[in-house]
Enzyme design. Structure first.
Site, short mmCIF file in Angstrom:
data_model
loop_
_atom_site.label_atom_id
_atom_site.label_comp_id
_atom_site.label_asym_id
_atom_site.label_seq_id
_atom_site.Cartn_x
_atom_site.Cartn_y
_atom_site.Cartn_z
N ASP A 1 52.99 51.30 33.37
CA ASP A 1 51.57 50.97 33.28
C ASP A 1 51.13 50.46 34.66
OD1 ASP A 1 49.14 50.48 31.87
OD2 ASP A 1 49.73 48.42 31.49
N LYS B 1 51.20 56.06 32.94
CA LYS B 1 49.76 55.79 32.91
C LYS B 1 49.31 55.51 34.33
CE LYS B 1 48.57 53.13 28.88
NZ LYS B 1 48.18 51.79 28.36
N VAL C 1 48.60 53.00 23.67
CA VAL C 1 49.32 53.90 22.75
C VAL C 1 50.44 53.15 22.04
CG1 VAL C 1 48.77 55.95 24.11
CG2 VAL C 1 50.86 54.70 24.61
N ASP D 1 54.86 49.32 21.05
CA ASP D 1 54.32 48.45 20.00
C ASP D 1 52.92 47.94 20.31
OD1 ASP D 1 55.28 46.71 22.18
OD2 ASP D 1 54.76 45.07 20.81
#
Ligand code: IMP
Ligand code: MG
Length: 179
Positions: free
Chosen positions: A103, A131, A153, A159
């Protein structure tokens, strides 16, 4: 499955994950033919991906786990706290880090830096999802399953508040689930 009612859309299906992971495993097998890596999986999200991936790495590999978390309030520094460290020394090893999603890239930036500092011969990253729009560090994963947009997501290990990890695919939650 109990989670299905909460899913707005499926981004990556079970079949797509299986196919892509096999491709990644084959590529890793070729690339590391002469130097089987020490695989380091980051808990907990990477576990389903690791389990699928190692079926397709046809080498004498070892794997170990590490659990890290960002220090509350200091996320921007990329400072992390080690909840569970490796049991295997990385010195002289070709380390392949397995992650669920890259991320901001802060976690991997710090973790990979630690491995190099501790004498790893090389450090590469394989991630199921990337991402890139959210990146704030210069981390570039070496093997990527799927690139996703700037959207949260869940599933296949990922999670939301520790839930939805067991979904066999990657999906997006309905808006009313974020409460
Ligand atoms: P970063 O790259 O250091 O920002 O952190 C990556 C970690 O944040 C991943 O290993 C996940 O645990 C978590 N994460 C980032 N994006 C998502 C997402 O869309 N769903 C679930 N977890 C996420
Ligand atoms: Mg994670």
């Amino acid at each position: 499955m109990w989670e299905e009612k909460d899913i707005k859309k499926i981004l990556v299906s079970e079949d797509e994950i299986r196919e892509k992971t096999k491709e990644l495993g084959n590529k890793i097998t070729e690339d590391y033919r002469n130097n089987p890596p020490l695989i380091v999986a980051l808990l907990r999200g990477s576990v389903p991906f690791l389990a699928e991936l190692i079926k397709h790495i046809d080498l004498d590999i070892q794997y170990d786990f590490m659990d890290v978390t960002s220090y509350a309030g200091t996320e921007s520094t990329g400072e992390i706290k080690i909840i569970k460290d490796l049991d295997t020394p990385v010195k002289g090893k070709d380390v392949l880090v397995v992650e669920d999603i890259v991320d901001t890239g802060r976690t991997l930036k710090t973790v990979c830096g630690m491995f190099l500092h501790n004498g790893a011969s090389s450090v590469k990253i394989v991630t199921l999802l990337d991402k890139p729009e959210r990146r704030v560090s210069d981390v570039v994963p070496d093997y990527v399953g799927f690139t996703v947009g700037n959207e949260f997501v869940v599933g296949f290990g990922l999670d939301y508040n520790q839930r939805y990890r067991c979904l066999p695919y990657i999906g997006v939650l309905k808006d009313e689930c974020y409460r």
